[in-house]
Each structure stands twice: as structure tokens, then as C-alpha cells.
Design a protein around this motif. Structure first.
Motif, PDB file in Angstrom:
ATOM      1  N   THR A 101       2.559   1.718  -3.382  1.00  0.00           N
ATOM      2  CA  THR A 101       1.601   2.103  -4.433  1.00  0.00           C
ATOM      3  C   THR A 101       1.199   3.564  -4.309  1.00  0.00           C
ATOM      4  O   THR A 101       1.114   4.298  -5.308  1.00  0.00           O
ATOM      5  CB  THR A 101       0.349   1.204  -4.351  1.00  0.00           C
ATOM      6  N   ARG A 137       3.704  -3.962  -5.565  1.00  0.00           N
ATOM      7  CA  ARG A 137       3.318  -5.066  -4.693  1.00  0.00           C
ATOM      8  C   ARG A 137       4.567  -5.839  -4.282  1.00  0.00           C
ATOM      9  O   ARG A 137       5.415  -6.150  -5.115  1.00  0.00           O
ATOM     10  CB  ARG A 137       2.396  -5.997  -5.481  1.00  0.00           C
ATOM     11  N   ALA A 143       0.844  -1.199   0.000  1.00  0.00           N
ATOM     12  CA  ALA A 143       0.000   0.000   0.000  1.00  0.00           C
ATOM     13  C   ALA A 143       0.878   1.249   0.000  1.00  0.00           C
ATOM     14  O   ALA A 143       0.679   2.171  -0.801  1.00  0.00           O
ATOM     15  CB  ALA A 143      -0.930  -0.013   1.210  1.00  0.00           C
ATOM     16  N   SER A 171       5.351  -9.241  -1.668  1.00  0.00           N
ATOM     17  CA  SER A 171       4.661 -10.179  -0.783  1.00  0.00           C
ATOM     18  C   SER A 171       5.419 -11.495  -0.684  1.00  0.00           C
ATOM     19  O   SER A 171       6.471 -11.675  -1.311  1.00  0.00           O
ATOM     20  CB  SER A 171       3.236 -10.427  -1.280  1.00  0.00           C
TER      21      SER A 171
END
Lengths: 394, 394
Positions: free
Chosen positions: B196, B217, B193, B219
Motif C-alpha cells: 500500500t 491487500r 502495508a 491475506s
């Protein structure tokens, strides 16, 4: 537990076996990821490496995977056999390998149905059709699994209900965090992250996430202000302003199942025009819902709403049908569309989402996921719907 | 500007026209979303409503869309003509409609190539093949666009470089936020988040987001501790612990293009065993990279790495080929795989990511996106690679 059990999968396979037997098929080949999940419980990210399931008329389920998914499938799937090929493109093309295995399994010359003739051309995949690599009497039988999937079992309905709760929670955070001056991303990413983390902590191992970054999600997808006019807009990093119409979308993935919740919100006091279209949208929804009950044709629900648009003189603001089935896929059969003559049945889960799209002003659309019941329907997504509850103070 | 211009699209179409002309085709039908984006600049979310592009031998590009995407396509695509059908399934099935339009356009009886024979069976789609609804001499010509896409233009390389910067930034936040006791989601969602939002604020309208919730992103996708053993794991809401091996993945979408960055990290001081496999993974990477230069076959890069696994006695820990092309799709041609005999050429962007997978311990894989240059290669993703830089203090 919010999980799909082995016995649930076995019931599904038994029903597929009786469907293919009645069609005179010896086997059914499935390459749609949702169909594969439906018959094996294997959830995966589709890539250029083909993955397929094969069900024979004795109910034996074989899963074909690339080597790098072999142990992942062993751990998570309920398939009876798991067969792997080395790699894509590999020295032997995966589709040629699968054709060869089906030949070994005795399906040359047999009657074989498929949902996809080969593989769905994901990412950089290139290769032959299944019907190019195996000599058999093939037929397109995509509706076999579809016709079972459209009516949900009790477990599936429970997963949809759980999804709806978390979709509502994510949406509540989204609504709470909206403020003029914020980027659409700031609002949606923080709301989605917070809801997903809450979901993980509250449910723990009682459910399975789905996808690489799964959980709950609430966002605007670019439907901010005049750009909400585009029904399938994408994120545009819009800055939210006073006077904007916002169209939202929220869901949460619970062991593969997701409900859909969408709302139209207005930033600051609405104009008369905004109020007019908002209320017409509510009226179109009401008309759709009052027609939902077993025995009514899907097409007729779409027709009454189309008639409403024409009677109110807003046909030029119509852009899409009333709704769609939802479950393992975000859009699935049946469709509340003039082209779908199937009758509604108890156990179907569908969205109701007629939309009004006004140029230079924006879109007006709520979407709720409903369950068709014996005597009508029940809303699975529960969230405020009225204009006064959806005005963002600004 | 980090955007694909109309003249870039025109250059691509001109090259496709010369390819189809040399193959004796009168037209090329494209239903892969990435191929459609490549020739029209239209970015959309594939649903059950078919979207296709058609290029005739005069270079005219026609885009077929559902009505709800019509004005969206008018606003964002560079297609010469945009033709819409009403809905899916509709009173006239969209594929039947497209077949009829191609007949009106004069392609009955002509030689037509396609990348997909109809539509890729997304969501609840069911319907005929293109070859069922139009009488023409069809051939599978998926490699026409593929063979152009594998060598990137200057603009495409610029977008990949920009993507790599934001992927690195997201990954840096991910690494900074890792701590024992955190859920994988907490770390990845906050990092993604934040990256972005930074991307949106820094780049603004100088680039186009892609997808409903696009941006940067980073992850773990479930590759946490022993579960990192599964090369294509999914999120499992893992709790990160001291002693865990973590395998990450980061990207950022810049006007449709994304680079890939992956790292192996160790939480706390590594064990001897972890250090051993980490170093072997670095060695496999080094061997792969030193073989990357124009003229070398893709298959040979995979072969030298396979040989390394066998020589070091870790063939049982091999799970996948060395890497894949990357650009408009996250995995695309060419593949650094024994089955891909194409030669490397300047302008190709590919990942280098040999992985070692150790049962009960975890996965060891870095991935970098590299650009093949005149005399070798250049790393597009830049991020620390050594064990000491990737130990999480705990």
C-alpha cells in the motif's frame, strides 16, 4: 475467555421470544449481519449470497446459508438448525428457496416480523423481497433486536473493555510513529499491524477475530491538516506536516465487539486558533458527559451540546450529533441525537464525540466510548485527552 | 490519470436516461453505494445515515447526503445537485425528508424505479421504505445500472489493470514473507502495508484511494492448513506450518476498482494427495477458461466445470460456482453460475475460480480476473500458477 457462550446466546433468544410473543408474532426473520451474529454467534462476510436467521415463537433458531458457508456455520454458530441453498443466483433463487422453506416450516399465513424485507442488497445481489415469496402477514419489527442490543450484558461489556485496551495500544503506537514527512498510511499501517500482531499473540484463542483482516486499527482516514475538516473523510495518502491538525480513529475487534477511540492531535506547537477550538471541543465534551446518567433522554444530551455551539457562536462549525451506541456494530442505537427520545439506561455503551469543523484549518474531535452506570457513566476507552499530551513534537 | 472523469460519468448517465426512458420511468432512485459511485463518482463509507442518488429522465442527478457529508460530496462528486438533511435519526427522519424532496421535485404520482426500496439497513439504521414516504408508481429496477456496469469502459478496464499490478505485488510480498511459525497476520499485514505504501508513493495523486484504510491487500483470511477447507473462512490468527495448504486473496483499490487474485500455496514439499487436488483444480480452471468467449452463456461455463467435478468423482468437494463479475464491487453481475443465462460479451471482467475443498486437508483454489475480448479472453491478473512456483521452501 473473551467469547460469547452458548448460554449467553440462549438468554438473548429467550428475550426475543418473549418480545415477539407479546407482539403477537409467530416468527421473526433477521437479515442484518449483526442481528444474525447476535442470535447465532455466526460471524460472516456478507456477499451477494443471502444469509438470514429465523426465530420461531418456541425459540427455535434456523440459519439459512449458501452451501459454501454450511460447514463454516456448523462449526461456529449456535443455531438449532442450519439450512443451505446451493448458490446465488442458482437455478432456484435463494430468496425463493428461503420462502419455500418457511412455508414448509408452517409460516404461510402466519404473522412474521422482519428486520429487512428480504436481503440488504449487498454486492451484486438482486432478487425479490421476502414478502414477495411467502404469503404471510408481515410487519417491520427491526426494533425487537435493537431494543435488546442497546443494553449490554456483562459479557458484552467485558468484550468492549478488552477492545478499548487494544484500541488504546494501537493509538499509542500511532501517536509514537507520527512524524512530519510521513504518509498517513505509513503511520497507520505499521501501528495497526503491530497492535494486531500483539493482540493475536497476547490473546491467542481466548478471543475470536472478526472479518477477513481483523484485529486492532488506528488511522487518520484522510483527516490530516485542512482535510480533517471533512468529518467522514477517506484516506487520501496525505503527507503529514508541521502545523497540521490530525483527527484519528482507533478500534479493535474482540469476538465481534469494538469500542471507539478518537483523538485530535497537533503536529508541532499549536497556534492560538488551534488551541481555541481544541479547548472548545473539550468543553462541548465535558457538557455532554456531565449530562450522561440513567433517565436522561438521548435527545437532551444532543440539545445541550447544540446550545453550547450556538452560545459560543460556532453553530456554523457544527456538523453532527454528539454520539451513537456501539457494540456489535460501529454505529448502532441509541443515538445521542435530537431525534432519539429514549432514556439512557445502565449498560448502554455509547460514544461521546462532539466535533468542531473549521474551514481551511481542520476538525477538532475526540471520541470516547462510555458505559452508562447506575449513577452516571464510566469511560471504557482510556487515553490522554489534554492538548499538551496530544502535541506531536516536530 | 487513473481517475474517473466527469465526461465518463456523463456518458454513464446518458445511457441510464435512455434505459429508464425506454422503460417508461420518470426517475430512478439508487441507494446501493456502488451504483451511487457509478453515477456521481462520490465514494463514501455507508453508515446509518442514508445516502441516495436520483436520476430524472432529463439526466439531472441529485445526490442526497447527511449534512456531515455535504461539503465532502461538493468536493468529490459530479452530481448536478447535492441536497442534505441534518442528521440521522434527526427531528425529521432522513427517508421522510428524501420523500418530501422528491415530492417537491415533482415525482409524486410519477413512475419511479429503484435499486433499493429506501435504504439498505446499514449499521443501526431503522426507517420507512421509500414507497412508504412518497406516493408514486414504484418498480424494482435494480438491473438498469447492473446491465450497464457488467460491460466495462476503457477507463474502467485501465483501472482494473492497474489494480491487478498492485495485487500481484502485494501477493509477491506475501509469498516471500511466508515461513513456518509465522502468524497469518504477520505475513499478510506486513505485505499489505508495504504494498500500500509503495502504491501511494508510486501513484501519488494520479489515483484515488477508496475506503478508510484502502490500498493493496494480500491475506489468507484463515485459509491456512485444514481451515482452508472453508471457502469463506475468516482470519483465525493461524500459525503457518510445514505441510499446510494456504489459500490466499489479493486486491488493490484503484479509484474504486479492484481486481481479484488468489493462489493456492503449499508449505514445504507437497504430498501426493495435495499434488493430485492441486492439479485437478488447474484442470477445472483450464476447462472454465477455454469456454470463455463472447456469445457463450455464463451458465454454460459453470455447467462444464460441474460436469468435470462429477466425471472425476469429486462432486462432494464442490462448494461454489466458477466465478463472478468484478469491478466497482468485489462480487457483481454477471455470475458464472447455472442460474445466470446472460451471454458473455467483450468488456466484461470476471473471475475464474473453481475450488476443490477436501475435508481435513484444505482448499485448492486459484482466482484470476479476466477480461472477455472479441475472440476469447485476456488475463488481467498475472502471477505464477504452477505448483512448483507456489511451493514455499521450508
Amino acid at each position: 475467555m473473551l467469547l460469547v457462550s452458548k448460554s449467553e446466546i440462549e438468554r438473548r433468544v429467550a428475550r426475543i421470544v418473549s418480545a415477539i410473543t407479546s407482539r403477537g408474532l409467530e416468527g421473526l426473520y433477521l437479515a442484518s449481519p449483526a442481528n444474525i451474529a447476535y442470535v447465532t454467534n455466526f460471524i460472516f462476510t456478507p456477499t451477494e449470497r443471502p444469509i438470514a436467521a429465523f426465530i420461531d415463537s418456541g425459540g427455535e433458531v434456523t440459519l439459512f446459508v449458501p452451501f459454501l458457508e454450511y460447514e463454516h456455520a456448523l462449526k461456529y454458530s449456535y443455531a438449532d438448525n442450519i439450512v443451505y441453498y446451493e448458490e446465488y443466483p442458482g437455478e432456484v433463487h435463494p430468496m425463493v428457496f428461503i420462502g419455500g422453506k418457511l412455508r414448509e416450516m408452517g409460516f404461510e399465513g402466519m404473522r412474521v416480523g422482519y428486520d429487512v424485507d428480504g436481503y440488504g442488497h449487498v454486492f451484486g445481489y438482486r432478487g425479490p423481497k421476502l414478502s414477495d415469496v411467502l404469503k404471510a402477514s408481515f410487519s417491520y419489527e427491526r426494533d425487537v433486536v435493537e431494543s435488546l442490543r442497546i443494553v449490554k450484558s456483562n459479557v458484552e461489556i467485558e468484550l468492549m473493555r478488552e477492545s478499548a485496551k487494544w484500541a488504546s495500544y494501537a493509538h499509542r503506537l500511532l501517536q509514537d510513529y507520527v512524524r512530519p514527512g510521513a504518509l498517513e498510511d505509513e503511520v497507520s499501517l505499521w501501528a495497526s499491524a503491530e497492535a494486531t500482531i500483539a493482540m493475536a499473540k497476547a490473546l491467542g484463542e481466548r478471543y475470536r477475530p472478526w472479518g477477513w483482516t481483523s484485529g486492532a486499527r488506528a488511522s487518520f482516514r484522510g483527516q490530516v491538516g485542512p482535510h480533517s475538516y471533512y468529518p467522514h473523510s477517506h484516506n487520501i495518502h496525505a503527507v503529514i506536516k508541521r502545523g497540521h491538525v490530525l483527527v484519528t480513529g482507533a478500534t479493535a475487534m474482540v469476538s465481534g465487539y469494538g469500542a471507539e477511540l478518537e483523538r485530535t492531535m497537533i503536529v508541532g506547537g499549536p497556534t492560538q486558533e488551534q488551541e481555541k477550538y481544541f479547548n472548545m471541543m473539550l468543553e462541548a465534551r465535558r457538557i455532554a458527559m456531565e449530562n450522561v446518567r440513567p433517565g436522561v433522554k438521548c435527545s437532551d444530551v444532543d440539545r445541550v451540546v447544540r446550545r453550547y455551539f450556538k452560545e459560543r457562536g460556532i453553530w456554523d462549525m457544527w456538523r453532527h450529533h454528539v454520539g451513537h451506541g456501539i457494540g456489535l456494530e460501529y454505529h448502532e442505537a441509541p443515538f445521542l441525537d435530537v431525534g432519539d427520545e429514549r432514556e439512557l439506561k445502565p449498560g448502554m455503551t455509547i460514544t461521546i464525540e462532539p466535533g468542531i469543523y473549521v474551514r481551511n484549518l481542520g476538525g477538532f474531535r475526540h471520541s470516547d466510548t462510555i458505559l452508562v452506570t447506575e449513577d452516571g457513566y464510566e469511560k471504557i476507552t482510556v487515553y490522554p485527552e489534554s492538548l499538551e499530551d496530544l502535541i506531536i513534537e516536530a
